[in-house]
Design a protein around this motif. Structure first.
Motif, short mmCIF file in Angstrom:
data_model
loop_
_atom_site.label_atom_id
_atom_site.label_comp_id
_atom_site.label_asym_id
_atom_site.label_seq_id
_atom_site.Cartn_x
_atom_site.Cartn_y
_atom_site.Cartn_z
N ARG A 39 0.83 -1.19 0.00
CA ARG A 39 0.00 0.00 0.00
C ARG A 39 0.87 1.25 0.00
N CYS A 40 0.51 2.21 -0.84
CA CYS A 40 1.29 3.44 -0.91
C CYS A 40 1.30 4.13 0.45
N PRO A 41 2.48 4.53 0.92
CA PRO A 41 2.56 5.16 2.25
C PRO A 41 1.86 6.53 2.26
N LEU A 42 1.19 6.81 3.35
CA LEU A 42 0.54 8.11 3.50
C LEU A 42 1.60 9.16 3.80
N LYS A 100 -7.21 9.10 8.94
CA LYS A 100 -6.79 7.99 8.08
C LYS A 100 -5.40 7.50 8.46
N ILE A 101 -4.53 8.44 8.78
CA ILE A 101 -3.16 8.07 9.18
C ILE A 101 -3.19 7.30 10.50
N GLN A 102 -3.99 7.75 11.44
CA GLN A 102 -4.11 7.06 12.73
C GLN A 102 -4.68 5.66 12.54
N GLU A 103 -5.65 5.53 11.64
CA GLU A 103 -6.23 4.21 11.36
C GLU A 103 -5.18 3.29 10.73
N ASN A 104 -4.35 3.86 9.85
CA ASN A 104 -3.30 3.08 9.22
C ASN A 104 -2.28 2.60 10.25
N LYS A 169 7.90 0.98 8.32
CA LYS A 169 6.78 1.76 7.77
C LYS A 169 6.03 2.45 8.90
N TYR A 170 5.85 1.76 10.01
CA TYR A 170 5.14 2.33 11.16
C TYR A 170 5.89 3.56 11.69
N ASN A 171 7.20 3.45 11.84
CA ASN A 171 7.99 4.57 12.37
C ASN A 171 7.94 5.78 11.45
N ASP A 172 8.00 5.54 10.13
CA ASP A 172 7.90 6.64 9.17
C ASP A 172 6.53 7.32 9.28
N LEU A 173 5.50 6.50 9.45
CA LEU A 173 4.14 7.04 9.52
C LEU A 173 3.91 7.80 10.83
N VAL A 174 4.56 7.38 11.89
CA VAL A 174 4.46 8.09 13.17
C VAL A 174 4.95 9.53 13.01
N GLU A 175 6.04 9.71 12.27
CA GLU A 175 6.59 11.06 12.05
C GLU A 175 5.60 11.92 11.26
N VAL A 176 4.94 11.31 10.28
CA VAL A 176 3.93 12.04 9.50
C VAL A 176 2.75 12.41 10.40
N GLU A 177 2.34 11.47 11.25
CA GLU A 177 1.22 11.72 12.16
C GLU A 177 1.52 12.87 13.11
#
Length: 207
Positions: A39-42, A100-104, A169-177
Protein backbone atom coordinates in the motif's frame (compact mmCIF):
# COMPACT_ATOMS: atom_id res chain seq x y z
CA UNK A 1 -4.14 -32.02 24.25
CA UNK A 2 -0.46 -31.01 24.19
CA UNK A 3 1.06 -30.36 20.80
CA UNK A 4 3.74 -33.02 21.48
CA UNK A 5 1.06 -35.70 21.11
CA UNK A 6 0.67 -34.83 17.42
CA UNK A 7 4.38 -34.89 16.55
CA UNK A 8 4.49 -38.65 15.89
CA UNK A 9 1.53 -38.38 13.49
CA UNK A 10 3.22 -35.52 11.63
CA UNK A 11 6.55 -37.33 11.37
CA UNK A 12 4.99 -40.53 10.04
CA UNK A 13 2.88 -38.64 7.51
CA UNK A 14 3.98 -37.32 4.08
CA UNK A 15 5.95 -34.07 4.17
CA UNK A 16 3.05 -32.16 2.62
CA UNK A 17 1.10 -32.64 5.87
CA UNK A 18 3.76 -30.68 7.74
CA UNK A 19 3.84 -28.06 4.96
CA UNK A 20 0.07 -27.62 5.23
CA UNK A 21 0.30 -27.12 9.00
CA UNK A 22 2.96 -24.44 8.62
CA UNK A 23 1.01 -22.79 5.80
CA UNK A 24 -2.10 -22.54 7.98
CA UNK A 25 -0.04 -20.87 10.70
CA UNK A 26 1.70 -18.28 8.53
CA UNK A 27 0.13 -17.79 5.09
CA UNK A 28 -2.84 -15.61 6.07
CA UNK A 29 -0.77 -13.28 8.24
CA UNK A 30 2.00 -13.00 5.65
CA UNK A 31 -0.66 -12.07 3.11
CA UNK A 32 -1.93 -9.29 5.41
CA UNK A 33 1.61 -7.97 5.84
CA UNK A 34 2.30 -8.04 2.09
CA UNK A 35 -0.88 -6.12 1.32
CA UNK A 36 0.02 -3.46 3.90
CA UNK A 37 3.60 -3.12 2.65
CA UNK A 38 2.42 -2.75 -0.97
CA UNK A 39 0.00 0.00 0.00
CA UNK A 40 1.29 3.44 -0.91
CA UNK A 41 2.56 5.16 2.25
CA UNK A 42 0.54 8.11 3.50
CA UNK A 43 2.53 11.30 3.25
CA UNK A 44 2.14 14.91 4.26
CA UNK A 45 -0.25 16.78 1.97
CA UNK A 46 2.12 19.69 1.36
CA UNK A 47 -0.48 21.75 -0.54
CA UNK A 48 -2.98 21.45 2.31
CA UNK A 49 -0.32 22.22 4.92
CA UNK A 50 0.88 25.35 3.13
CA UNK A 51 -2.69 26.57 2.61
CA UNK A 52 -3.52 26.22 6.31
CA UNK A 53 -0.27 27.84 7.41
CA UNK A 54 -0.88 30.74 5.01
CA UNK A 55 -4.41 31.32 6.34
CA UNK A 56 -3.22 31.16 9.96
CA UNK A 57 -0.56 33.76 9.14
CA UNK A 58 -3.08 36.01 7.39
CA UNK A 59 -5.53 35.78 10.31
CA UNK A 60 -2.79 36.74 12.72
CA UNK A 61 -1.92 39.77 10.60
CA UNK A 62 -5.53 40.83 9.99
CA UNK A 63 -6.93 40.39 13.51
CA UNK A 64 -5.73 41.69 16.83
CA UNK A 65 -4.89 39.65 19.89
CA UNK A 66 -8.25 40.44 21.53
CA UNK A 67 -10.22 39.36 18.47
CA UNK A 68 -8.30 36.10 18.19
CA UNK A 69 -8.75 35.48 21.93
CA UNK A 70 -12.53 35.94 21.75
CA UNK A 71 -12.87 33.50 18.91
CA UNK A 72 -10.45 30.89 20.26
CA UNK A 73 -11.99 30.97 23.74
CA UNK A 74 -15.69 31.68 23.17
CA UNK A 75 -16.24 31.25 19.46
CA UNK A 76 -17.25 34.90 19.20
CA UNK A 77 -16.28 36.84 16.08
CA UNK A 78 -16.09 40.63 16.19
CA UNK A 79 -16.49 40.55 12.43
CA UNK A 80 -16.93 37.77 9.92
CA UNK A 81 -13.74 36.70 8.27
CA UNK A 82 -13.86 34.64 5.10
CA UNK A 83 -10.47 33.18 5.87
CA UNK A 84 -11.93 31.59 8.98
CA UNK A 85 -14.53 29.80 6.87
CA UNK A 86 -11.73 28.56 4.61
CA UNK A 87 -9.85 27.38 7.69
CA UNK A 88 -12.85 25.39 8.91
CA UNK A 89 -13.03 23.65 5.55
CA UNK A 90 -9.30 22.98 5.29
CA UNK A 91 -9.04 22.08 8.97
CA UNK A 92 -11.80 19.49 8.54
CA UNK A 93 -9.92 18.05 5.57
CA UNK A 94 -6.77 17.98 7.68
CA UNK A 95 -8.63 16.08 10.38
CA UNK A 96 -9.96 13.62 7.81
CA UNK A 97 -6.44 12.88 6.60
CA UNK A 98 -5.15 12.73 10.19
CA UNK A 99 -7.77 10.12 11.08
CA UNK A 100 -6.79 7.99 8.08
CA UNK A 101 -3.16 8.07 9.18
CA UNK A 102 -4.11 7.06 12.73
CA UNK A 103 -6.23 4.21 11.36
CA UNK A 104 -3.30 3.08 9.22
CA UNK A 105 -1.03 3.07 12.27
CA UNK A 106 -3.51 0.88 14.17
CA UNK A 107 -3.74 -1.42 11.15
CA UNK A 108 0.04 -1.87 11.00
CA UNK A 109 0.13 -2.61 14.74
CA UNK A 110 -2.57 -5.23 14.26
CA UNK A 111 -0.64 -6.96 11.47
CA UNK A 112 2.51 -6.92 13.59
CA UNK A 113 0.57 -8.66 16.35
CA UNK A 114 -0.69 -11.27 13.88
CA UNK A 115 2.89 -12.00 12.84
CA UNK A 116 3.91 -12.29 16.50
CA UNK A 117 1.16 -14.86 17.07
CA UNK A 118 2.41 -16.87 14.08
CA UNK A 119 5.99 -16.73 15.38
CA UNK A 120 4.83 -17.91 18.81
CA UNK A 121 2.88 -20.79 17.24
CA UNK A 122 5.92 -21.85 15.23
CA UNK A 123 8.08 -21.59 18.34
CA UNK A 124 5.74 -23.98 20.15
CA UNK A 125 5.78 -26.39 17.21
CA UNK A 126 9.57 -26.31 17.08
CA UNK A 127 9.75 -26.90 20.83
CA UNK A 128 7.51 -29.93 20.49
CA UNK A 129 9.76 -31.43 17.81
CA UNK A 130 12.83 -30.65 19.91
CA UNK A 131 11.36 -32.37 22.96
CA UNK A 132 10.34 -35.44 20.99
CA UNK A 133 13.61 -35.61 19.06
CA UNK A 134 15.53 -36.62 22.19
CA UNK A 135 13.58 -39.87 22.37
CA UNK A 136 13.80 -40.99 18.74
CA UNK A 137 16.11 -43.92 18.07
CA UNK A 138 15.37 -44.21 14.37
CA UNK A 139 17.87 -41.99 12.51
CA UNK A 140 15.51 -41.49 9.59
CA UNK A 141 12.78 -40.15 11.84
CA UNK A 142 15.28 -38.07 13.81
CA UNK A 143 16.65 -36.52 10.61
CA UNK A 144 13.13 -35.77 9.39
CA UNK A 145 12.41 -34.07 12.70
CA UNK A 146 15.57 -31.97 12.35
CA UNK A 147 14.57 -31.03 8.81
CA UNK A 148 11.17 -29.89 10.02
CA UNK A 149 12.78 -27.81 12.77
CA UNK A 150 15.05 -26.11 10.23
CA UNK A 151 12.00 -25.34 8.07
CA UNK A 152 10.24 -23.86 11.08
CA UNK A 153 13.25 -21.66 11.81
CA UNK A 154 13.37 -20.54 8.16
CA UNK A 155 9.71 -19.52 8.27
CA UNK A 156 10.20 -17.75 11.57
CA UNK A 157 12.99 -15.70 10.01
CA UNK A 158 10.69 -14.83 7.11
CA UNK A 159 8.01 -13.61 9.53
CA UNK A 160 10.57 -11.56 11.45
CA UNK A 161 11.67 -9.88 8.21
CA UNK A 162 8.08 -8.82 7.58
CA UNK A 163 7.89 -7.53 11.14
CA UNK A 164 10.97 -5.36 10.57
CA UNK A 165 9.53 -3.98 7.32
CA UNK A 166 6.24 -3.16 9.02
CA UNK A 167 8.07 -1.51 11.90
CA UNK A 168 10.01 0.71 9.50
CA UNK A 169 6.78 1.76 7.77
CA UNK A 170 5.14 2.33 11.16
CA UNK A 171 7.99 4.57 12.37
CA UNK A 172 7.90 6.64 9.17
CA UNK A 173 4.14 7.04 9.52
CA UNK A 174 4.46 8.09 13.17
CA UNK A 175 6.59 11.06 12.05
CA UNK A 176 3.93 12.04 9.50
CA UNK A 177 1.22 11.72 12.16
CA UNK A 178 3.15 14.04 14.47
CA UNK A 179 3.27 16.75 11.80
CA UNK A 180 -0.50 16.52 11.32
CA UNK A 181 -1.09 16.70 15.06
CA UNK A 182 1.17 19.72 15.49
CA UNK A 183 -0.56 21.68 12.72
CA UNK A 184 -4.05 20.61 13.77
CA UNK A 185 -3.78 22.11 17.27
CA UNK A 186 -2.72 25.45 15.79
CA UNK A 187 -6.18 25.88 14.27
CA UNK A 188 -8.48 27.96 16.53
CA UNK A 189 -11.18 25.78 18.14
CA UNK A 190 -9.66 22.72 16.45
CA UNK A 191 -11.47 20.44 18.89
CA UNK A 192 -14.78 21.46 17.30
CA UNK A 193 -13.74 20.50 13.79
CA UNK A 194 -15.53 17.46 12.44
CA UNK A 195 -14.53 15.10 9.68
CA UNK A 196 -18.13 15.27 8.47
CA UNK A 197 -17.78 19.01 7.82
CA UNK A 198 -15.21 18.45 5.10
CA UNK A 199 -17.16 15.56 3.59
CA UNK A 200 -20.38 17.59 3.57
CA UNK A 201 -18.72 20.62 1.99
CA UNK A 202 -17.05 18.37 -0.57
CA UNK A 203 -20.44 16.87 -1.39
CA UNK A 204 -21.96 20.32 -1.85
CA UNK A 205 -19.17 21.29 -4.25
CA UNK A 206 -19.94 18.29 -6.46
CA UNK A 207 -23.63 19.19 -6.80
Amino acid sequence: MAIESYIDDILYSPVYVFDEIVAKIIDKNISFAQIELKRCPLEVDSTLFESIKSILKDLKEEEGVFSRFLYATFGVEIRKNKRREQLIYLGSELKTQHIKIQENLRSIQKFQEYLSHSINDLEQLKGAFLTKNMFFENDKVKNKSRFFMSEIERNMSKLEEYQVSLLMKYNDLVEVEKLYGQLFIQIPRYNELREETYLLLLSDEKK
